[in-house]
Write an enzyme that holds these catalytic residues in place. Sequence first.
Site, PDB file in Angstrom:
ATOM      1  CB  VAL A 249     -46.151  69.865 -51.434  1.00  0.00           C
ATOM      2  CG1 VAL A 249     -45.720  71.416 -51.254  1.00  0.00           C
ATOM      3  CG2 VAL A 249     -48.328  69.941 -50.561  1.00  0.00           C
ATOM      4  CB  CYS A 303     -55.397  64.316 -50.028  1.00  0.00           C
ATOM      5  SG  CYS A 303     -56.404  64.428 -50.670  1.00  0.00           S
ATOM      6  CD  GLU A 483     -59.904  67.834 -59.114  1.00  0.00           C
ATOM      7  OE1 GLU A 483     -60.108  66.756 -58.456  1.00  0.00           O
ATOM      8  OE2 GLU A 483     -59.375  67.405 -59.718  1.00  0.00           O
TER       9      GLU A 483
END
Length: 511
Positions: A249, A303, A483
Amino acid sequence: MLKSNSLWATFSHKYYSTSSSPLALNYLNGKRVEKISSSNLSNRVLLNPATGKEIGGFFDSSKECVDRAVENAKEAFSAWKNLSSFERGKLLRRAADLIREDCAALAKTEVEDTGKPIWEARLDILGCAEAIEFLGGVVPSVKGDHFALDNGNFAYTIREPIGVVGAIGAWNYPFQMASWKAAPALACGNTVVFKPAQNTPRTAVMLAEIFTKAGIPSGVFNVVQGAAETGSLLTSHPDVKKVSFTGSVEVGSKVMSTCAASIKHVTLELGGKSPILIFPDAEIDDAVTGAMLGNWMTQGQVCSNGTRVYVHRSILNSFVEKLVKRTKAMKIGNPMEEDTRVGAMISQEHAERVLEYIQLAHKEGATFEYGGERVTPSDPLLQDGYYLSPCILTNCNDSMRVVKEEIFGAVMCILPFDEEEEVIRRANATHFGLAAGVFTKDLKRAHRVVSALESGTCYINNYNIYPVELPFGGYKQSGIGRECGELCLQYYSQSKSVYVEMGSPTVDAPF
Ligand code: NAD
Protein backbone atom coordinates in the site's frame (compact mmCIF):
# COMPACT_ATOMS: atom_id res chain seq x y z
CA MET A 1 15.82 -34.07 8.82
CA LEU A 2 16.19 -33.18 5.14
CA LYS A 3 17.70 -35.14 2.31
CA SER A 4 20.53 -33.56 0.36
CA ASN A 5 19.76 -32.27 -3.12
CA SER A 6 22.52 -31.09 -5.37
CA LEU A 7 20.15 -29.11 -7.62
CA TRP A 8 21.07 -26.01 -5.68
CA ALA A 9 24.65 -26.12 -6.82
CA THR A 10 23.81 -24.65 -10.20
CA PHE A 11 21.52 -22.05 -11.63
CA SER A 12 21.92 -23.05 -15.25
CA HIS A 13 18.95 -24.01 -17.37
CA LYS A 14 18.28 -23.75 -21.04
CA TYR A 15 17.31 -20.08 -20.96
CA TYR A 16 19.95 -18.85 -18.63
CA SER A 17 22.74 -20.77 -20.29
CA THR A 18 21.87 -19.43 -23.76
CA SER A 19 22.29 -15.82 -22.67
CA SER A 20 25.65 -14.20 -23.30
CA SER A 21 26.04 -13.23 -19.67
CA PRO A 22 24.20 -13.88 -16.41
CA LEU A 23 23.77 -10.09 -16.25
CA ALA A 24 21.74 -10.02 -19.48
CA LEU A 25 18.36 -9.77 -17.83
CA ASN A 26 16.89 -6.74 -19.55
CA TYR A 27 14.81 -7.60 -22.59
CA LEU A 28 14.64 -4.84 -25.17
CA ASN A 29 13.27 -5.04 -28.67
CA GLY A 30 13.08 -8.82 -28.80
CA LYS A 31 16.41 -9.74 -27.20
CA ARG A 32 18.38 -9.89 -23.97
CA VAL A 33 20.57 -6.88 -23.33
CA GLU A 34 23.13 -6.64 -20.55
CA LYS A 35 23.33 -2.88 -20.29
CA ILE A 36 23.10 -0.12 -22.81
CA SER A 37 25.63 2.26 -21.32
CA SER A 38 27.96 2.65 -18.39
CA SER A 39 25.32 4.82 -16.75
CA ASN A 40 23.40 1.87 -15.31
CA LEU A 41 22.69 2.03 -11.62
CA SER A 42 24.06 -0.48 -9.12
CA ASN A 43 25.17 -4.01 -9.90
CA ARG A 44 22.85 -6.30 -7.96
CA VAL A 45 23.59 -9.79 -6.58
CA LEU A 46 20.88 -12.43 -6.82
CA LEU A 47 20.59 -14.87 -3.90
CA ASN A 48 18.79 -18.20 -3.79
CA PRO A 49 16.55 -18.01 -0.67
CA ALA A 50 16.77 -21.78 -0.14
CA THR A 51 20.58 -21.75 0.20
CA GLY A 52 21.45 -18.11 0.85
CA LYS A 53 24.01 -18.53 -1.94
CA GLU A 54 24.66 -16.27 -4.90
CA ILE A 55 23.10 -17.49 -8.14
CA GLY A 56 23.77 -14.56 -10.45
CA GLY A 57 23.63 -10.84 -10.78
CA PHE A 58 22.28 -8.03 -12.90
CA PHE A 59 22.34 -4.28 -13.35
CA ASP A 60 19.59 -1.99 -12.17
CA SER A 61 18.38 -0.12 -15.25
CA SER A 62 19.31 3.52 -15.65
CA LYS A 63 17.19 6.33 -17.11
CA GLU A 64 18.77 5.71 -20.50
CA CYS A 65 17.73 2.07 -20.38
CA VAL A 66 14.15 2.82 -19.27
CA ASP A 67 13.90 5.50 -21.97
CA ARG A 68 15.09 2.99 -24.57
CA ALA A 69 12.57 0.37 -23.43
CA VAL A 70 9.68 2.86 -23.50
CA GLU A 71 10.80 4.09 -26.92
CA ASN A 72 10.80 0.47 -28.20
CA ALA A 73 7.31 -0.06 -26.82
CA LYS A 74 6.10 3.22 -28.34
CA GLU A 75 7.48 2.32 -31.75
CA ALA A 76 5.90 -1.14 -31.64
CA PHE A 77 2.50 0.20 -30.54
CA SER A 78 1.02 1.27 -33.86
CA ALA A 79 1.57 -2.05 -35.70
CA TRP A 80 0.51 -4.11 -32.69
CA LYS A 81 -2.73 -2.20 -32.07
CA ASN A 82 -3.59 -2.44 -35.77
CA LEU A 83 -3.59 -6.24 -35.71
CA SER A 84 -7.08 -7.59 -35.20
CA SER A 85 -7.77 -8.66 -31.65
CA PHE A 86 -8.29 -12.18 -33.05
CA GLU A 87 -4.70 -12.16 -34.41
CA ARG A 88 -3.30 -10.83 -31.15
CA GLY A 89 -5.30 -13.45 -29.27
CA LYS A 90 -3.92 -16.23 -31.47
CA LEU A 91 -0.33 -15.18 -30.66
CA LEU A 92 -1.12 -15.09 -26.96
CA ARG A 93 -2.68 -18.55 -27.10
CA ARG A 94 0.44 -19.82 -28.85
CA ALA A 95 2.51 -18.31 -26.02
CA ALA A 96 0.29 -20.15 -23.50
CA ASP A 97 1.14 -23.46 -25.23
CA LEU A 98 4.86 -22.63 -25.10
CA ILE A 99 4.59 -21.85 -21.39
CA ARG A 100 3.15 -25.33 -20.82
CA GLU A 101 5.99 -26.88 -22.83
CA ASP A 102 8.57 -24.97 -20.77
CA CYS A 103 6.81 -25.40 -17.45
CA ALA A 104 9.63 -27.45 -15.87
CA ALA A 105 12.33 -24.85 -16.61
CA LEU A 106 10.09 -21.96 -15.61
CA ALA A 107 9.07 -23.62 -12.34
CA LYS A 108 12.66 -24.47 -11.44
CA THR A 109 13.78 -20.87 -12.00
CA GLU A 110 10.81 -19.57 -10.04
CA VAL A 111 11.78 -21.81 -7.11
CA GLU A 112 15.42 -20.67 -7.24
CA ASP A 113 14.32 -17.03 -7.18
CA THR A 114 11.49 -17.23 -4.63
CA GLY A 115 12.17 -20.25 -2.37
CA LYS A 116 8.59 -21.53 -2.80
CA PRO A 117 7.93 -25.29 -3.15
CA ILE A 118 8.28 -26.70 -6.67
CA TRP A 119 4.70 -28.03 -6.87
CA GLU A 120 3.39 -24.57 -6.06
CA ALA A 121 5.60 -22.97 -8.69
CA ARG A 122 4.38 -25.51 -11.26
CA LEU A 123 0.74 -24.76 -10.44
CA ASP A 124 1.44 -21.02 -10.69
CA ILE A 125 3.07 -21.38 -14.11
CA LEU A 126 0.23 -23.54 -15.48
CA GLY A 127 -2.29 -21.05 -14.07
CA CYS A 128 -0.49 -18.27 -15.97
CA ALA A 129 -0.76 -20.26 -19.22
CA GLU A 130 -4.49 -20.49 -18.55
CA ALA A 131 -4.82 -16.75 -17.87
CA ILE A 132 -3.00 -15.87 -21.10
CA GLU A 133 -5.00 -18.43 -23.07
CA PHE A 134 -8.28 -17.21 -21.57
CA LEU A 135 -7.65 -13.53 -22.29
CA GLY A 136 -6.31 -14.33 -25.77
CA GLY A 137 -9.54 -16.25 -26.34
CA VAL A 138 -12.05 -13.69 -25.04
CA VAL A 139 -10.47 -10.52 -26.43
CA PRO A 140 -11.97 -10.89 -29.94
CA SER A 141 -15.42 -10.73 -28.31
CA VAL A 142 -14.78 -7.32 -26.77
CA LYS A 143 -17.10 -4.98 -28.60
CA GLY A 144 -18.55 -1.51 -28.47
CA ASP A 145 -22.19 -0.43 -28.38
CA HIS A 146 -24.51 1.01 -31.00
CA PHE A 147 -27.00 3.77 -30.19
CA ALA A 148 -29.89 4.58 -32.54
CA LEU A 149 -30.59 8.35 -32.22
CA ASP A 150 -33.18 10.72 -33.67
CA ASN A 151 -33.65 11.33 -37.41
CA GLY A 152 -31.55 8.38 -38.46
CA ASN A 153 -28.51 9.68 -36.60
CA PHE A 154 -26.59 7.12 -34.62
CA ALA A 155 -23.53 6.66 -32.46
CA TYR A 156 -21.23 3.85 -31.50
CA THR A 157 -18.40 3.16 -29.11
CA ILE A 158 -15.08 1.47 -29.79
CA ARG A 159 -12.69 0.08 -27.21
CA GLU A 160 -9.13 1.10 -27.99
CA PRO A 161 -5.79 0.41 -26.33
CA ILE A 162 -4.29 3.05 -24.06
CA GLY A 163 -0.65 2.99 -25.26
CA VAL A 164 2.54 2.00 -23.48
CA VAL A 165 1.83 0.27 -20.16
CA GLY A 166 4.47 0.48 -17.42
CA ALA A 167 4.01 -2.62 -15.27
CA ILE A 168 5.71 -3.34 -11.94
CA GLY A 169 5.59 -6.61 -9.98
CA ALA A 170 6.15 -7.85 -6.43
CA TRP A 171 8.40 -10.85 -5.64
CA ASN A 172 5.96 -13.44 -4.32
CA TYR A 173 4.47 -14.57 -7.67
CA PRO A 174 6.99 -13.23 -10.21
CA PHE A 175 5.83 -15.11 -13.32
CA GLN A 176 2.19 -14.52 -12.43
CA MET A 177 2.72 -10.76 -12.06
CA ALA A 178 4.32 -10.57 -15.49
CA SER A 179 1.65 -12.79 -17.09
CA TRP A 180 -1.40 -11.25 -15.41
CA LYS A 181 -0.29 -7.79 -16.49
CA ALA A 182 1.04 -8.67 -19.95
CA ALA A 183 -1.96 -10.77 -21.01
CA PRO A 184 -4.73 -8.13 -20.79
CA ALA A 185 -2.41 -5.31 -21.85
CA LEU A 186 -1.22 -7.10 -24.99
CA ALA A 187 -4.64 -8.59 -25.77
CA CYS A 188 -6.11 -5.08 -25.91
CA GLY A 189 -3.33 -3.83 -28.22
CA ASN A 190 -1.11 -2.02 -25.73
CA THR A 191 2.64 -2.54 -25.51
CA VAL A 192 4.43 -3.11 -22.21
CA VAL A 193 7.58 -2.32 -20.28
CA PHE A 194 7.66 -4.64 -17.27
CA LYS A 195 9.85 -4.23 -14.19
CA PRO A 196 10.01 -7.35 -11.99
CA ALA A 197 10.81 -7.09 -8.28
CA GLN A 198 14.56 -6.92 -7.71
CA ASN A 199 14.78 -10.28 -5.86
CA THR A 200 12.97 -12.24 -8.58
CA PRO A 201 14.18 -10.95 -11.95
CA ARG A 202 14.42 -14.01 -14.15
CA THR A 203 11.09 -15.56 -15.12
CA ALA A 204 9.75 -12.28 -16.60
CA VAL A 205 12.63 -12.44 -19.09
CA MET A 206 11.76 -16.05 -19.87
CA LEU A 207 8.18 -14.91 -20.54
CA ALA A 208 9.53 -12.22 -22.89
CA GLU A 209 11.48 -14.90 -24.78
CA ILE A 210 8.37 -17.05 -25.03
CA PHE A 211 6.37 -14.12 -26.44
CA THR A 212 9.05 -13.60 -29.08
CA LYS A 213 9.07 -17.31 -29.91
CA ALA A 214 5.27 -17.24 -30.23
CA GLY A 215 5.57 -14.53 -32.91
CA ILE A 216 4.74 -11.43 -30.87
CA PRO A 217 6.74 -8.63 -32.53
CA SER A 218 9.89 -7.12 -31.02
CA GLY A 219 9.29 -4.17 -28.72
CA VAL A 220 5.75 -5.25 -27.76
CA PHE A 221 6.91 -6.67 -24.39
CA ASN A 222 10.12 -5.37 -22.81
CA VAL A 223 11.69 -6.03 -19.41
CA VAL A 224 13.81 -3.63 -17.37
CA GLN A 225 15.45 -4.76 -14.15
CA GLY A 226 15.89 -2.68 -11.04
CA ALA A 227 14.41 -1.54 -7.76
CA ALA A 228 12.55 1.60 -6.58
CA GLU A 229 14.59 4.04 -8.66
CA THR A 230 14.01 2.16 -11.91
CA GLY A 231 10.33 1.74 -10.96
CA SER A 232 9.86 5.45 -10.48
CA LEU A 233 11.65 6.20 -13.77
CA LEU A 234 8.97 4.05 -15.40
CA THR A 235 5.94 5.45 -13.55
CA SER A 236 7.01 9.05 -14.19
CA HIS A 237 7.87 8.53 -17.87
CA PRO A 238 5.78 10.88 -20.04
CA ASP A 239 5.26 8.26 -22.75
CA VAL A 240 3.88 5.66 -20.33
CA LYS A 241 0.10 6.06 -20.49
CA LYS A 242 -0.95 3.46 -17.93
CA VAL A 243 0.73 1.99 -14.87
CA SER A 244 -0.16 -1.42 -13.49
CA PHE A 245 1.44 -1.96 -10.09
CA THR A 246 1.48 -4.83 -7.60
CA GLY A 247 3.08 -4.27 -4.22
CA SER A 248 2.57 -2.68 -0.83
CA VAL A 249 0.00 0.00 0.00
CA GLU A 250 2.84 2.36 0.92
CA VAL A 251 4.57 2.14 -2.47
CA GLY A 252 1.21 1.92 -4.31
CA SER A 253 0.25 5.26 -2.83
CA LYS A 254 3.52 6.80 -4.10
CA VAL A 255 2.95 5.27 -7.54
CA MET A 256 -0.57 6.73 -7.64
CA SER A 257 0.75 10.20 -6.73
CA THR A 258 3.33 9.98 -9.50
CA CYS A 259 0.64 8.92 -11.97
CA ALA A 260 -1.59 11.79 -10.84
CA ALA A 261 0.95 14.32 -12.09
CA SER A 262 0.27 13.38 -15.72
CA ILE A 263 -3.20 11.75 -15.22
CA LYS A 264 -2.07 8.23 -16.13
CA HIS A 265 -4.50 5.30 -15.93
CA VAL A 266 -3.62 3.15 -12.95
CA THR A 267 -4.25 -0.38 -11.70
CA LEU A 268 -3.09 -1.09 -8.15
CA GLU A 269 -2.96 -4.57 -6.60
CA LEU A 270 -1.91 -3.96 -3.00
CA GLY A 271 -1.73 -5.59 0.40
CA GLY A 272 -4.26 -7.24 2.65
CA LYS A 273 -5.10 -8.56 6.10
CA SER A 274 -8.07 -10.65 5.11
CA PRO A 275 -10.57 -12.36 7.44
CA ILE A 276 -11.82 -15.95 7.37
CA LEU A 277 -15.10 -16.45 9.27
CA ILE A 278 -15.79 -19.96 10.54
CA PHE A 279 -19.35 -20.48 11.82
CA PRO A 280 -20.35 -23.24 14.26
CA ASP A 281 -22.10 -25.32 11.58
CA ALA A 282 -19.03 -25.35 9.26
CA GLU A 283 -17.55 -28.63 8.10
CA ILE A 284 -14.61 -28.37 10.46
CA ASP A 285 -12.06 -30.31 8.39
CA ASP A 286 -12.85 -28.12 5.36
CA ALA A 287 -12.52 -25.01 7.49
CA VAL A 288 -9.09 -26.17 8.70
CA THR A 289 -8.06 -26.87 5.10
CA GLY A 290 -9.35 -23.41 4.09
CA ALA A 291 -7.38 -21.71 6.86
CA MET A 292 -4.23 -23.61 5.77
CA LEU A 293 -4.77 -22.67 2.10
CA GLY A 294 -5.32 -19.12 3.30
CA ASN A 295 -2.11 -18.95 5.33
CA TRP A 296 0.58 -21.46 4.38
CA MET A 297 1.03 -21.13 0.59
CA THR A 298 4.35 -19.51 -0.46
CA GLN A 299 5.48 -19.36 3.19
CA GLY A 300 2.56 -17.04 3.96
CA GLN A 301 3.81 -14.37 1.55
CA VAL A 302 0.48 -14.04 -0.25
CA CYS A 303 -1.46 -10.78 -0.52
CA SER A 304 -4.91 -12.37 -0.25
CA ASN A 305 -4.09 -14.54 2.77
CA GLY A 306 -6.80 -14.86 5.41
CA THR A 307 -4.52 -14.15 8.34
CA ARG A 308 -7.32 -13.13 10.72
CA VAL A 309 -9.16 -16.39 11.35
CA TYR A 310 -12.41 -15.75 13.28
CA VAL A 311 -13.64 -19.02 14.77
CA HIS A 312 -16.95 -19.41 16.60
CA ARG A 313 -16.18 -19.90 20.29
CA SER A 314 -18.12 -23.19 20.43
CA ILE A 315 -15.74 -24.92 17.98
CA LEU A 316 -12.51 -23.08 18.83
CA ASN A 317 -10.76 -25.91 20.69
CA SER A 318 -11.42 -28.62 18.15
CA PHE A 319 -10.50 -26.26 15.28
CA VAL A 320 -7.15 -25.36 16.88
CA GLU A 321 -6.37 -28.97 17.76
CA LYS A 322 -6.91 -30.19 14.17
CA LEU A 323 -5.09 -27.21 12.67
CA VAL A 324 -2.01 -27.64 14.85
CA LYS A 325 -1.85 -31.38 14.16
CA ARG A 326 -1.98 -30.89 10.37
CA THR A 327 0.40 -27.92 10.38
CA LYS A 328 2.99 -29.82 12.45
CA ALA A 329 2.95 -32.57 9.83
CA MET A 330 4.05 -30.24 7.03
CA LYS A 331 7.60 -30.73 5.83
CA ILE A 332 9.75 -27.59 6.01
CA GLY A 333 12.83 -27.45 3.83
CA ASN A 334 14.21 -27.97 0.35
CA PRO A 335 11.67 -26.36 -2.00
CA MET A 336 12.83 -28.56 -4.89
CA GLU A 337 11.49 -31.68 -3.15
CA GLU A 338 7.91 -32.60 -4.09
CA ASP A 339 6.80 -33.36 -0.54
CA THR A 340 8.03 -30.07 0.92
CA ARG A 341 5.13 -27.91 2.06
CA VAL A 342 7.06 -24.94 3.49
CA GLY A 343 10.01 -23.58 1.53
CA ALA A 344 12.24 -20.58 2.23
CA MET A 345 11.29 -16.96 2.91
CA ILE A 346 12.26 -14.56 0.13
CA SER A 347 15.24 -13.02 1.97
CA GLN A 348 16.99 -12.84 5.30
CA GLU A 349 15.76 -9.25 5.69
CA HIS A 350 12.13 -10.29 5.19
CA ALA A 351 12.48 -13.37 7.45
CA GLU A 352 13.83 -11.07 10.18
CA ARG A 353 10.91 -8.69 9.68
CA VAL A 354 8.47 -11.58 10.18
CA LEU A 355 10.41 -12.73 13.26
CA GLU A 356 10.09 -9.21 14.69
CA TYR A 357 6.31 -9.49 14.36
CA ILE A 358 6.49 -12.88 16.09
CA GLN A 359 8.39 -11.30 18.99
CA LEU A 360 5.78 -8.55 19.07
CA ALA A 361 3.04 -11.19 19.31
CA HIS A 362 4.83 -12.52 22.43
CA LYS A 363 4.86 -9.03 23.93
CA GLU A 364 1.22 -8.43 23.00
CA GLY A 365 0.23 -11.56 24.95
CA ALA A 366 -0.66 -14.03 22.18
CA THR A 367 -0.42 -17.75 22.93
CA PHE A 368 1.88 -19.74 20.61
CA GLU A 369 0.14 -22.96 19.60
CA TYR A 370 2.87 -23.86 17.12
CA GLY A 371 5.84 -22.51 15.16
CA GLY A 372 7.17 -19.01 14.67
CA GLU A 373 10.79 -20.15 14.85
CA ARG A 374 13.81 -20.11 12.63
CA VAL A 375 14.43 -23.59 11.20
CA THR A 376 17.88 -24.77 10.14
CA PRO A 377 17.69 -27.82 7.87
CA SER A 378 20.29 -30.52 8.45
CA ASP A 379 21.36 -30.50 4.79
CA PRO A 380 24.58 -28.42 4.69
CA LEU A 381 23.50 -26.91 1.36
CA LEU A 382 20.41 -25.39 2.95
CA GLN A 383 21.86 -24.16 6.22
CA ASP A 384 22.11 -20.53 5.13
CA GLY A 385 18.56 -20.54 3.71
CA TYR A 386 15.77 -18.50 5.29
CA TYR A 387 13.39 -21.03 6.84
CA LEU A 388 10.65 -20.30 9.39
CA SER A 389 8.06 -22.63 10.85
CA PRO A 390 4.45 -21.52 10.25
CA CYS A 391 3.09 -19.79 13.32
CA ILE A 392 -0.35 -20.33 14.91
CA LEU A 393 -1.41 -17.75 17.49
CA THR A 394 -4.42 -17.88 19.81
CA ASN A 395 -5.49 -15.56 22.60
CA CYS A 396 -5.43 -12.72 20.08
CA ASN A 397 -7.62 -9.62 20.02
CA ASP A 398 -8.46 -7.06 17.33
CA SER A 399 -6.35 -4.27 18.80
CA MET A 400 -3.01 -6.14 18.58
CA ARG A 401 -0.63 -4.92 15.87
CA VAL A 402 -0.07 -8.51 14.71
CA VAL A 403 -3.81 -8.71 14.05
CA LYS A 404 -4.07 -5.31 12.33
CA GLU A 405 -0.92 -5.08 10.20
CA GLU A 406 0.09 -7.05 7.11
CA ILE A 407 2.98 -9.29 8.18
CA PHE A 408 3.42 -11.06 4.82
CA GLY A 409 4.62 -14.26 6.42
CA ALA A 410 3.05 -17.44 7.80
CA VAL A 411 1.55 -15.99 11.00
CA MET A 412 -2.09 -16.96 11.56
CA CYS A 413 -4.05 -15.10 14.25
CA ILE A 414 -7.06 -17.00 15.61
CA LEU A 415 -9.81 -14.85 17.09
CA PRO A 416 -12.95 -16.21 18.80
CA PHE A 417 -16.39 -14.69 18.10
CA ASP A 418 -19.99 -15.22 19.28
CA GLU A 419 -22.44 -13.49 16.92
CA GLU A 420 -22.75 -13.06 13.14
CA GLU A 421 -23.24 -9.29 13.32
CA GLU A 422 -20.27 -8.92 15.65
CA VAL A 423 -17.90 -10.91 13.42
CA ILE A 424 -18.91 -9.00 10.26
CA ARG A 425 -18.21 -5.69 12.01
CA ARG A 426 -14.82 -6.93 13.23
CA ALA A 427 -13.91 -8.45 9.85
CA ASN A 428 -14.59 -5.11 8.13
CA ALA A 429 -12.73 -2.99 10.69
CA THR A 430 -9.60 -2.57 8.54
CA HIS A 431 -8.40 -0.27 5.76
CA PHE A 432 -7.63 -3.38 3.67
CA GLY A 433 -10.27 -5.14 1.55
CA LEU A 434 -8.62 -7.74 -0.66
CA ALA A 435 -10.31 -11.05 0.20
CA ALA A 436 -12.48 -12.82 2.76
CA GLY A 437 -13.73 -16.34 3.44
CA VAL A 438 -16.88 -17.75 5.03
CA PHE A 439 -17.25 -21.34 6.19
CA THR A 440 -20.82 -22.48 6.94
CA LYS A 441 -23.35 -25.03 5.70
CA ASP A 442 -26.14 -22.44 5.98
CA LEU A 443 -26.75 -21.18 2.42
CA LYS A 444 -28.62 -18.06 3.46
CA ARG A 445 -26.05 -17.11 6.04
CA ALA A 446 -23.20 -17.59 3.55
CA HIS A 447 -24.67 -15.16 1.01
CA ARG A 448 -25.89 -12.70 3.67
CA VAL A 449 -22.42 -12.50 5.22
CA VAL A 450 -20.60 -12.26 1.88
CA SER A 451 -22.82 -9.36 0.82
CA ALA A 452 -21.85 -7.51 4.02
CA LEU A 453 -18.08 -8.11 3.70
CA GLU A 454 -16.00 -5.26 2.26
CA SER A 455 -13.63 -7.33 0.11
CA GLY A 456 -12.91 -7.61 -3.61
CA THR A 457 -12.93 -11.42 -3.56
CA CYS A 458 -15.01 -13.59 -1.21
CA TYR A 459 -14.85 -17.34 -0.86
CA ILE A 460 -17.65 -19.57 0.46
CA ASN A 461 -16.34 -22.87 1.90
CA ASN A 462 -12.93 -22.56 0.22
CA TYR A 463 -10.03 -20.08 0.09
CA ASN A 464 -7.27 -18.70 -2.19
CA ILE A 465 -8.64 -20.24 -5.38
CA TYR A 466 -8.02 -18.21 -8.54
CA PRO A 467 -10.06 -19.36 -11.54
CA VAL A 468 -8.94 -17.25 -14.52
CA GLU A 469 -12.56 -16.42 -15.36
CA LEU A 470 -12.92 -14.50 -12.09
CA PRO A 471 -11.72 -10.89 -11.73
CA PHE A 472 -9.28 -10.37 -8.86
CA GLY A 473 -8.61 -7.10 -7.02
CA GLY A 474 -9.18 -5.12 -3.88
CA TYR A 475 -11.68 -2.90 -2.12
CA LYS A 476 -10.54 0.03 0.04
CA GLN A 477 -6.73 0.44 0.27
CA SER A 478 -6.12 -3.02 -1.22
CA GLY A 479 -6.34 -1.63 -4.70
CA ILE A 480 -7.97 -0.17 -7.77
CA GLY A 481 -8.82 -2.09 -10.93
CA ARG A 482 -9.00 -5.82 -11.56
CA GLU A 483 -6.76 -8.53 -12.98
CA CYS A 484 -8.04 -11.69 -14.73
CA GLY A 485 -11.60 -12.30 -15.88
CA GLU A 486 -13.06 -10.61 -18.95
CA LEU A 487 -13.57 -7.54 -16.76
CA CYS A 488 -9.83 -6.80 -16.59
CA LEU A 489 -9.84 -5.93 -20.31
CA GLN A 490 -11.77 -2.77 -19.43
CA TYR A 491 -8.85 -1.59 -17.33
CA TYR A 492 -6.41 -1.96 -20.24
CA SER A 493 -8.51 -0.21 -22.87
CA GLN A 494 -10.43 3.04 -23.24
CA SER A 495 -13.80 3.80 -24.78
CA LYS A 496 -14.12 6.09 -27.80
CA SER A 497 -17.61 7.47 -28.55
CA VAL A 498 -18.39 8.23 -32.20
CA TYR A 499 -21.43 10.36 -33.12
CA VAL A 500 -22.62 10.03 -36.76
CA GLU A 501 -24.69 12.84 -38.25
CA MET A 502 -27.01 11.61 -41.05
CA GLY A 503 -28.92 14.92 -41.51
CA SER A 504 -26.97 16.20 -44.50
CA PRO A 505 -27.23 18.65 -46.14
CA THR A 506 -28.77 20.49 -43.15
CA VAL A 507 -26.82 20.31 -39.89
CA ASP A 508 -29.05 21.82 -37.21
CA ALA A 509 -27.45 24.65 -35.15
CA PRO A 510 -28.64 27.78 -33.24
CA PHE A 511 -26.24 30.05 -35.14
P1 NAD B 1 6.91 -3.27 -2.61
O1 NAD B 1 5.77 -2.32 -2.63
O2 NAD B 1 8.04 -3.01 -1.72
O3 NAD B 1 7.54 -3.38 -4.10
C1 NAD B 1 6.76 -3.74 -5.20
C2 NAD B 1 7.48 -3.32 -6.47
O4 NAD B 1 7.56 -1.89 -6.52
C3 NAD B 1 8.91 -3.82 -6.61
O5 NAD B 1 9.12 -4.18 -7.95
C4 NAD B 1 9.74 -2.59 -6.25
O6 NAD B 1 11.01 -2.58 -6.85
C5 NAD B 1 8.88 -1.49 -6.82
N1 NAD B 1 9.04 -0.16 -6.23
C6 NAD B 1 9.47 0.15 -4.98
N2 NAD B 1 9.43 1.50 -4.81
C7 NAD B 1 8.95 2.03 -5.96
C8 NAD B 1 8.66 3.36 -6.40
N3 NAD B 1 8.85 4.40 -5.60
N4 NAD B 1 8.15 3.54 -7.63
C9 NAD B 1 7.92 2.49 -8.44
N5 NAD B 1 8.19 1.20 -8.09
C10 NAD B 1 8.69 0.98 -6.86
O7 NAD B 1 6.26 -4.70 -2.36
P2 NAD B 1 6.97 -6.12 -2.22
O8 NAD B 1 7.69 -6.16 -0.93
O9 NAD B 1 7.71 -6.44 -3.48
O10 NAD B 1 5.69 -7.09 -2.18
C11 NAD B 1 4.94 -7.29 -1.04
C12 NAD B 1 3.67 -6.47 -1.07
O11 NAD B 1 2.97 -6.69 -2.29
C13 NAD B 1 2.69 -6.88 0.02
O12 NAD B 1 2.12 -5.74 0.59
C14 NAD B 1 1.65 -7.69 -0.72
O13 NAD B 1 0.39 -7.74 -0.10
C15 NAD B 1 1.61 -6.98 -2.04
N6 NAD B 1 1.05 -7.86 -3.09
C16 NAD B 1 -0.20 -7.61 -3.57
C17 NAD B 1 -0.76 -8.46 -4.53
C18 NAD B 1 -2.15 -8.23 -5.08
O14 NAD B 1 -2.47 -8.79 -6.13
N7 NAD B 1 -3.00 -7.44 -4.45
C19 NAD B 1 -0.02 -9.54 -4.99
C20 NAD B 1 1.24 -9.76 -4.47
C21 NAD B 1 1.78 -8.90 -3.53
